[in-house]
Write an enzyme that holds these catalytic residues in place. Structure first.
Site, short mmCIF file in Angstrom:
data_model
loop_
_atom_site.label_atom_id
_atom_site.label_comp_id
_atom_site.label_asym_id
_atom_site.label_seq_id
_atom_site.Cartn_x
_atom_site.Cartn_y
_atom_site.Cartn_z
N HIS A 92 -66.75 47.26 -2.81
CA HIS A 92 -67.83 45.90 -1.49
C HIS A 92 -68.64 47.19 -1.62
O HIS A 92 -69.53 46.60 -1.71
CB HIS A 92 -67.29 45.63 -0.63
CG HIS A 92 -66.40 44.72 -0.73
ND1 HIS A 92 -65.04 43.87 -1.02
CD2 HIS A 92 -66.49 43.15 0.51
CE1 HIS A 92 -64.24 42.97 -0.66
NE2 HIS A 92 -65.21 42.55 0.25
N ASP A 105 -62.05 43.11 6.52
CA ASP A 105 -61.85 41.06 6.17
C ASP A 105 -60.81 41.13 4.74
O ASP A 105 -61.42 40.94 4.01
CB ASP A 105 -63.39 41.21 5.25
CG ASP A 105 -63.74 40.31 4.76
OD1 ASP A 105 -63.51 38.59 4.91
OD2 ASP A 105 -64.31 40.26 3.30
N GLY A 123 -63.01 37.93 0.58
CA GLY A 123 -62.35 38.92 0.71
C GLY A 123 -61.43 40.74 0.71
O GLY A 123 -62.24 40.81 -1.13
#
Length: 384
Positions: free
Chosen positions: A245, A268, A304
Site C-alpha cells: 500500500h 485494513d 484491503g
C-alpha cells in the site's frame, strides 16, 4: 498464588521507555504492581514484551468477513488476528445497502457489548465514487446526516468510526453530527482539495483513513488532502505498513511529519489475512488474493490487505528502521486513545488489562496474552 504470573527478563516497552531485564506481573486478567512470594515466573530473556496491538480498521481474517460473516465466522476472524498479537480489534464494514449495514451493526454490536470486538467502523457508503477503491459504486451515496445518524443508532452505542468523503453534499454536517455523538469522523476515499480537507478538520474530523490510499496524491500546486492531514495536529493518520500500500519513503514522510504520536498502524485486513491466496468476496465485489496481495477481479484495485499487525510491527522495525517505542505508540497506544479505551489497553501499566505480546529478537510473535490468558504460550515447545 496460582492466579499470579510473573514475566521476567524481557525488554519491556513502557510508556516511559524501554526497561532492560524488566518485569511485568499479572494477577487474574489485570497487570498489577506486586506478586506474592513464590508466584510462578516465566523467563522471557532475549525477548521483547510489548502491549497487545490495537487495530482500529480491520474487515476480517481467517477466511471470515466482518461485513457478511456469521457470528461464529466473525469470532474466528477475531481469533485469527489475536494469534498475531491483535488483542483489541474494531470490526470494519465495507459499503453495502443501508438496511443491510444497519442489520449487521445490530448483530455485531452484541459482540462489542460482550467485549469480543472494540466497536464498529463504517467505511462507506458515504464515500467518493472517484476514489471508491474496492467499494461497489452502485451502493455509494452522499453523507446525509440523517442516514449517518441511522447507522450509528443501529450500532447501539458501539459505532466508533465512520469514514466519509467530507467534500460531498452533507459531508461537513455529518462530521459535526459524528463529533457530537462521540464517533470518530475519518476522512477517506475522498477527492477533496486541500481547502476542503481543512474545512472538514475544523468541523471535527480527527482521523485520516489509510493516508495516501484512495485520495489525490500530494501535488506542489494542488497539495490535496494529504498535506492538510499531515500538517494538522488534530489528525491521526492511519498507515497500512504491508509494503504494498505504501512506498517506504511515503511511510517515512508521514512518520517524520506527523510524529509517532499521530500515527496509527492498521491492517485494513480482509478475509484472506492469516488464511491464504484464493478468491474471496469483499462486500458485493469479488477479490483475488495472489502472493498475499488482494485485488479486485474487475479493475484490479487493491482490495484491503492480508496484513496482520505483527507483520506491520516487524516491517516497521526491520525495514523502516523505526524505534520500537515509536512502533508501540502507533500500534497500541494511539489507536487505544482514539477509541477511548486507553484506560484499559494500549500500554503495560498496573490496573490495565493483561493484554501483551512477546516478540523474539527478530520481532516474530512468540507469545500473546489477552486478559491474563495465553492465546499463544511462549513456553510451548513450538509456536505456530
Amino acid at each position: 498464588m496460582a492466579d499470579h504470573k510473573v514475566l521476567t527478563g524481557a525488554r519491556v516497552v513502557l510508556p516511559t521507555g524501554t526497561v532492560e531485564n524488566g518485569r511485568v506481573i499479572v494477577a487474574g486478567d489485570r497487570i498489577t504492581g506486586s506478586a506474592p512470594e513464590g508466584a510462578p515466573a516465566v523467563d522471557l530473556t532475549g525477548h521483547w514484551l510489548v502491549p497487545g496491538f490495537v487495530d482500529m480498521h480491520n474487515h476480517g481474517g481467517g477466511g471470515a468477513s466482518f461485513t457478511s460473516g456469521t457470528v461464529d465466522e466473525v469470532l474466528k476472524g477475531v481469533h485469527t488476528h489475536r494469534l498475531h498479537g491483535t488483542t483489541t480489534v474494531v470490526a470494519s464494514f465495507v459499503t453495502g445497502e443501508m438496511d443491510f449495514l444497519g442489520r449487521r451493526a445490530g448483530l455485531l454490536s452484541e459482540l462489542a457489548e460482550q467485549g469480543e470486538i472494540a466497536g464498529l467502523h463504517f467505511e462507506g457508503p458515504f464515500i467518493s465514487p472517484c476514489r471508491k477503491g474496492a467499494h461497489d459504486e452502485t451502493l455509494l451515496r452522499d453523507p446525509d446526516p440523517a442516514e449517518v445518524r441511522k447507522l450509528i443508532d443501529a450500532a447501539r452505542g458501539q459505532a466508533k468510526m465512520v469514514t466519509l468523503a467530507t467534500e460531498l453534499p452533507g459531508g461537513l454536517d455529518s462530521v459535526r453530527l459524528l463529533a457530537e455523538h462521540g464517533v470518530i469522523a475519518a476522512i477517506g476515499h475522498t477527492d477533496a482539495t486541500y481547502e476542503q480537507t481543512v474545512q472538514a478538520i475544523d468541523a471535527g474530523a480527527t482521523v485520516a483513513t489509510h493516508l495516501y490510499n484512495a485520495m489525490p496524491g500530494l501535488g506542489h500546486r494542488a497539495p490535496g488532502p494529504i498535506a492538510a492531514l499531515l500538517e494538522d495536529e488534530r489528525i491521526t493518520v492511519e498507515l497500512i505498513n504491508d509494503g504494498t500500500h505504501l512506498h517506504p519513503a511515503a511511510l517515512e514522510l508521514a512518520f517524520h511529519h506527523a510524529g509517532p504520536e499521530r500515527v496509527a498502524f492498521i491492517t485494513d485486513a480482509m478475509d484472506a489475512a492469516g488464511f491464504g491466496d484464493g478468491r474471496y468476496m469483499l462486500g458485493t465485489l469479488e477479490v483475488e488474493v495472489k502472493d498475499s496481495v488482494a485485488r479486485l477481479v474487475e479493475g484490479g484495485s487493491i482490495a484491503g490487505s492480508t496484513l496482520t499487525l505483527d507483520r506491520a510491527f516487524k516491517r516497521a522495525a526491520t525495514v523502516d528502521g523505526l524505534p520500537v517505542e515509536a512502533i508501540v505508540q502507533a500500534i497500541s497506544a494511539n489507536p487505544a486513545r482514539l477509541l477511548g479505551v486507553y484506560d484499559r489497553v494500549g500500554s503495560l501499566e498496573p490496573g490495565k488489562d493483561a493484554d501483551l505480546v512477546v516478540l523474539d529478537a527478530g520481532f516474530d510473535v512468540k507469545g500473546v496474552m489477552r486478559k491474563g490468558e495465553w492465546i499463544v504460550d511462549p513456553t510451548a515447545a513450538t509456536v505456530a
